[in-house]
Design a protein around this motif. Structure first.
Motif, PDB file in Angstrom:
ATOM      1  N   THR A 208       0.857  -1.189   0.000  1.00  0.00           N
ATOM      2  CA  THR A 208       0.000   0.000   0.000  1.00  0.00           C
ATOM      3  C   THR A 208       0.892   1.238   0.000  1.00  0.00           C
ATOM      4  O   THR A 208       1.397   1.655   1.058  1.00  0.00           O
ATOM      5  N   PRO A 209       1.133   1.823  -1.174  1.00  0.00           N
ATOM      6  CA  PRO A 209       1.992   3.018  -1.228  1.00  0.00           C
ATOM      7  C   PRO A 209       1.206   4.271  -0.831  1.00  0.00           C
ATOM      8  O   PRO A 209       0.092   4.486  -1.288  1.00  0.00           O
ATOM      9  N   PHE A 210       1.801   5.070   0.033  1.00  0.00           N
ATOM     10  CA  PHE A 210       1.233   6.364   0.413  1.00  0.00           C
ATOM     11  C   PHE A 210       2.075   7.465  -0.223  1.00  0.00           C
ATOM     12  O   PHE A 210       3.301   7.345  -0.345  1.00  0.00           O
ATOM     13  N   SER A 211       1.408   8.552  -0.607  1.00  0.00           N
ATOM     14  CA  SER A 211       2.125   9.664  -1.249  1.00  0.00           C
ATOM     15  C   SER A 211       1.320  10.942  -1.122  1.00  0.00           C
ATOM     16  O   SER A 211       0.085  10.911  -1.001  1.00  0.00           O
ATOM     17  N   GLN A 212       2.018  12.057  -1.131  1.00  0.00           N
ATOM     18  CA  GLN A 212       1.338  13.334  -1.317  1.00  0.00           C
ATOM     19  C   GLN A 212       0.919  13.443  -2.777  1.00  0.00           C
ATOM     20  O   GLN A 212       1.474  12.773  -3.662  1.00  0.00           O
ATOM     21  N   GLN A 213      -0.045  14.291  -3.048  1.00  0.00           N
ATOM     22  CA  GLN A 213      -0.415  14.561  -4.435  1.00  0.00           C
ATOM     23  C   GLN A 213       0.811  15.094  -5.182  1.00  0.00           C
ATOM     24  O   GLN A 213       1.529  15.946  -4.641  1.00  0.00           O
ATOM     25  N   PRO A 214       1.104  14.590  -6.375  1.00  0.00           N
ATOM     26  CA  PRO A 214       2.294  15.037  -7.115  1.00  0.00           C
ATOM     27  C   PRO A 214       2.396  16.556  -7.250  1.00  0.00           C
ATOM     28  O   PRO A 214       3.487  17.125  -7.188  1.00  0.00           O
ATOM     29  N   LYS A 215       1.228  17.225  -7.394  1.00  0.00           N
ATOM     30  CA  LYS A 215       1.272  18.686  -7.575  1.00  0.00           C
ATOM     31  C   LYS A 215       1.675  19.417  -6.301  1.00  0.00           C
ATOM     32  O   LYS A 215       2.059  20.584  -6.342  1.00  0.00           O
ATOM     33  N   ASP A 216       1.604  18.729  -5.148  1.00  0.00           N
ATOM     34  CA  ASP A 216       1.974  19.347  -3.878  1.00  0.00           C
ATOM     35  C   ASP A 216       3.208  18.699  -3.248  1.00  0.00           C
ATOM     36  O   ASP A 216       3.586  19.040  -2.123  1.00  0.00           O
ATOM     37  N   ALA A 217       3.817  17.759  -3.941  1.00  0.00           N
ATOM     38  CA  ALA A 217       4.857  16.914  -3.341  1.00  0.00           C
ATOM     39  C   ALA A 217       6.004  17.726  -2.763  1.00  0.00           C
ATOM     40  O   ALA A 217       6.431  18.733  -3.331  1.00  0.00           O
ATOM     41  N   ASP A 218       6.481  17.246  -1.610  1.00  0.00           N
ATOM     42  CA  ASP A 218       7.602  17.887  -0.939  1.00  0.00           C
ATOM     43  C   ASP A 218       8.930  17.404  -1.518  1.00  0.00           C
ATOM     44  O   ASP A 218       9.887  18.160  -1.640  1.00  0.00           O
ATOM     45  N   THR A 219       8.986  16.103  -1.842  1.00  0.00           N
ATOM     46  CA  THR A 219      10.192  15.496  -2.405  1.00  0.00           C
ATOM     47  C   THR A 219       9.793  14.642  -3.612  1.00  0.00           C
ATOM     48  O   THR A 219       8.612  14.335  -3.806  1.00  0.00           O
ATOM     49  N   VAL A 220      10.759  14.266  -4.414  1.00  0.00           N
ATOM     50  CA  VAL A 220      10.481  13.477  -5.618  1.00  0.00           C
ATOM     51  C   VAL A 220      11.440  12.287  -5.697  1.00  0.00           C
ATOM     52  O   VAL A 220      12.594  12.383  -5.272  1.00  0.00           O
ATOM     53  N   ILE A 221      10.942  11.157  -6.222  1.00  0.00           N
ATOM     54  CA  ILE A 221      11.798   9.984  -6.425  1.00  0.00           C
ATOM     55  C   ILE A 221      12.071   9.758  -7.901  1.00  0.00           C
ATOM     56  O   ILE A 221      12.824   8.861  -8.262  1.00  0.00           O
ATOM     57  N   PHE A 222      11.462  10.582  -8.756  1.00  0.00           N
ATOM     58  CA  PHE A 222      11.720  10.513 -10.187  1.00  0.00           C
ATOM     59  C   PHE A 222      12.486  11.765 -10.589  1.00  0.00           C
ATOM     60  O   PHE A 222      11.923  12.864 -10.570  1.00  0.00           O
ATOM     61  N   PRO A 223      13.764  11.647 -10.912  1.00  0.00           N
ATOM     62  CA  PRO A 223      14.562  12.823 -11.267  1.00  0.00           C
ATOM     63  C   PRO A 223      13.958  13.588 -12.438  1.00  0.00           C
ATOM     64  O   PRO A 223      13.266  13.022 -13.289  1.00  0.00           O
ATOM     65  N   SER A 224      14.215  14.896 -12.470  1.00  0.00           N
ATOM     66  CA  SER A 224      13.641  15.745 -13.519  1.00  0.00           C
ATOM     67  C   SER A 224      14.140  15.368 -14.908  1.00  0.00           C
ATOM     68  O   SER A 224      13.494  15.670 -15.906  1.00  0.00           O
ATOM     69  N   ASN A 225      15.313  14.691 -14.976  1.00  0.00           N
ATOM     70  CA  ASN A 225      15.839  14.276 -16.279  1.00  0.00           C
ATOM     71  C   ASN A 225      15.455  12.841 -16.620  1.00  0.00           C
ATOM     72  O   ASN A 225      15.983  12.244 -17.552  1.00  0.00           O
ATOM     73  N   SER A 226      14.523  12.266 -15.839  1.00  0.00           N
ATOM     74  CA  SER A 226      14.104  10.885 -16.057  1.00  0.00           C
ATOM     75  C   SER A 226      12.872  10.828 -16.950  1.00  0.00           C
ATOM     76  O   SER A 226      12.002  11.704 -16.912  1.00  0.00           O
ATOM     77  N   ASP A 227      12.785   9.785 -17.770  1.00  0.00           N
ATOM     78  CA  ASP A 227      11.606   9.586 -18.615  1.00  0.00           C
ATOM     79  C   ASP A 227      10.372   9.241 -17.780  1.00  0.00           C
ATOM     80  O   ASP A 227       9.243   9.311 -18.269  1.00  0.00           O
ATOM     81  N   LEU A 228      10.585   8.867 -16.506  1.00  0.00           N
ATOM     82  CA  LEU A 228       9.481   8.440 -15.653  1.00  0.00           C
ATOM     83  C   LEU A 228       8.762   9.605 -14.979  1.00  0.00           C
ATOM     84  O   LEU A 228       7.703   9.412 -14.385  1.00  0.00           O
ATOM     85  N   LYS A 229       9.346  10.803 -15.068  1.00  0.00           N
ATOM     86  CA  LYS A 229       8.832  11.910 -14.250  1.00  0.00           C
ATOM     87  C   LYS A 229       7.388  12.278 -14.577  1.00  0.00           C
ATOM     88  O   LYS A 229       6.661  12.784 -13.724  1.00  0.00           O
ATOM     89  N   ASN A 230       6.963  12.049 -15.830  1.00  0.00           N
ATOM     90  CA  ASN A 230       5.603  12.428 -16.216  1.00  0.00           C
ATOM     91  C   ASN A 230       4.624  11.258 -16.215  1.00  0.00           C
ATOM     92  O   ASN A 230       3.465  11.427 -16.594  1.00  0.00           O
ATOM     93  N   GLN A 231       5.095  10.081 -15.787  1.00  0.00           N
ATOM     94  CA  GLN A 231       4.194   8.934 -15.759  1.00  0.00           C
ATOM     95  C   GLN A 231       3.251   9.029 -14.560  1.00  0.00           C
ATOM     96  O   GLN A 231       3.622   9.512 -13.480  1.00  0.00           O
ATOM     97  N   ALA A 232       2.039   8.558 -14.752  1.00  0.00           N
ATOM     98  CA  ALA A 232       1.047   8.564 -13.675  1.00  0.00           C
ATOM     99  C   ALA A 232       1.409   7.525 -12.628  1.00  0.00           C
ATOM    100  O   ALA A 232       1.940   6.454 -12.953  1.00  0.00           O
TER     101      ALA A 232
END
Length: 360
Positions: A208-232
């Protein structure tokens, strides 16, 4: 006889007077010569004494801290009240460091502002800065290309100035028996591609993964130069308002997982931080070894693995940035001054006392 004795007495007297005069003359000559030499050498003696004194003082300065930059030494700190906000990971900095700043520089008033229609975090803080609701923002992640583009459309730019270092820690329920995760596995969990702990060496238990909403996220696990950053994110992700809520949910969810600022979650008693790595052979804990068990907490608490953060071996860093609006106005002035305050020797020491790693 009497005449002879008288003559001898006169001669002895004259000789004595001559010798006395000669001695006095020599003494006076020596005094004059000595005085002349002292007068000629006086500048050099004074100069040497001054150098010696300077050397002694320079040797003692590091001990009394006279050469340290402090909050008092920063110039051009504006005199006004300013609004700021952003990353929840900065909570200990706001509590400890910002309090010291305002004590030493009472002319500066800082007021923390929460977002109205979203949860607090780096993303919401930067959005509020773009919208003119904040004078500067605190972030636990770098700016995105989209945020820079919005700023440009509105006639200014954003600068990110790094003032500290943190890491992203992954926490689970203390009862979960998992030795650690690779970064790739963590990302696949949040993309919905890994859904059971038995897929990563754990028990047969749904994740069961918990997360903040991406639009409000405090930290990120997908780097900005990663192809995964825009995946849902995966459909099984449950969204929470804050790290506090996530920790509360993990306490009653055996298969739960959450990621956040290492400084924020590593000391928590009710969750367990997992080692992370590029591969299973490179797992590094976000806490200092040995791990403090939940039974020992809160008498003892796990502490951030500052050495791994500092030397860059921890796999998911999270740098601390002051986000400054470059508009040649009051916002730029306070953002620049605040960053400079944090980058003083006093500021860096206070950041480390707040549980983070300095950059100087």
């Amino acid at each position: 006889m009497d005449n002879t004795n008288q003559k001898k007495a006169i001669i002895h007297s004259e000789i004595a007077l001559f010798l006395r005069g000669l001695i006095i003359g020599k003494v006076l000559t020596l005094i004059v010569i000595g005085g002349l030499l002292w007068w000629l050498l006086k500048p050099n003696l004074l100069s040497r004494n001054s150098v010696d004194s300077s050397n002694q003082n320079s040797n003692t300065v590091p001990n009394n801290g006279n050469n340290r930059s402090t909050f008092q030494t920063v110039a051009n700190v504006p005199t006004d009240s300013f609004n700021y906000g952003g990353s929840t990971a900065w909570a200990s900095i706001r509590q400890l460091v910002d309090t010291q700043i305002q004590s030493d520089r009472p002319e500066l008033k800082l007021r923390y502002i929460d977002p109205v229609n979203s949860s607090p975090g780096s993303s919401s803080g930067i959005r509020m800065l773009l919208d003119g609701q904040l004078d500067f923002a605190q972030s636990s992640r770098p700016l995105t290309d989209e945020e820079q583009a919005i700023a440009k459309e509105r006639g200014f730019t954003l600068e990110q100035r790094q003032v500290g270092k943190d890491g992203i820690a992954v926490v689970v329920n203390p009862s979960l028996n998992v030795s650690g995760l690779t970064v790739d596995q963590l990302q696949k969990i949040y993309l919905g591609q890994i859904t059971n702990w038995n897929q990563v060496g754990g028990p047969n238990l749904p994740i069961t993964p918990f997360s903040q909403q991406p639009k409000d996220a405090d930290t990120v696990i997908f780097p900005s130069n990663s192809d995964l950053k825009n995946q849902a994110l995966g459909s099984n992700v449950q969204y929470v308002y804050s790290t506090t809520e996530a920790v509360r949910q993990l306490r009653k969810t055996p298969g739960g997982v959450y990621y956040a600022s290492a400084r924020s979650v590593v000391p928590q008693c009710s969750v367990k931080a997992l080692p992370l790595g590029g591969t299973f052979s490179q797992l590094i804990s976000p806490y200092r070894q040995p791990m403090v068990s939940p039974e020992q907490c809160p008498r003892q608490r796990n502490q951030l693995n500052t050495q791994a953060i500092k030397n860059g071996s921890y796999p998911i860093p999270a740098n601390l940035f002051v986000i400054i609006k470059q508009n040649k106005g009051r916002e730029q002035q306070i953002g620049d001054a605040y960053a400079k305050l944090l980058l003083t020797d006093q500021g860096q020491k206070a950041i480390e006392q707040a549980g983070f790693v300095g950059v100087r």
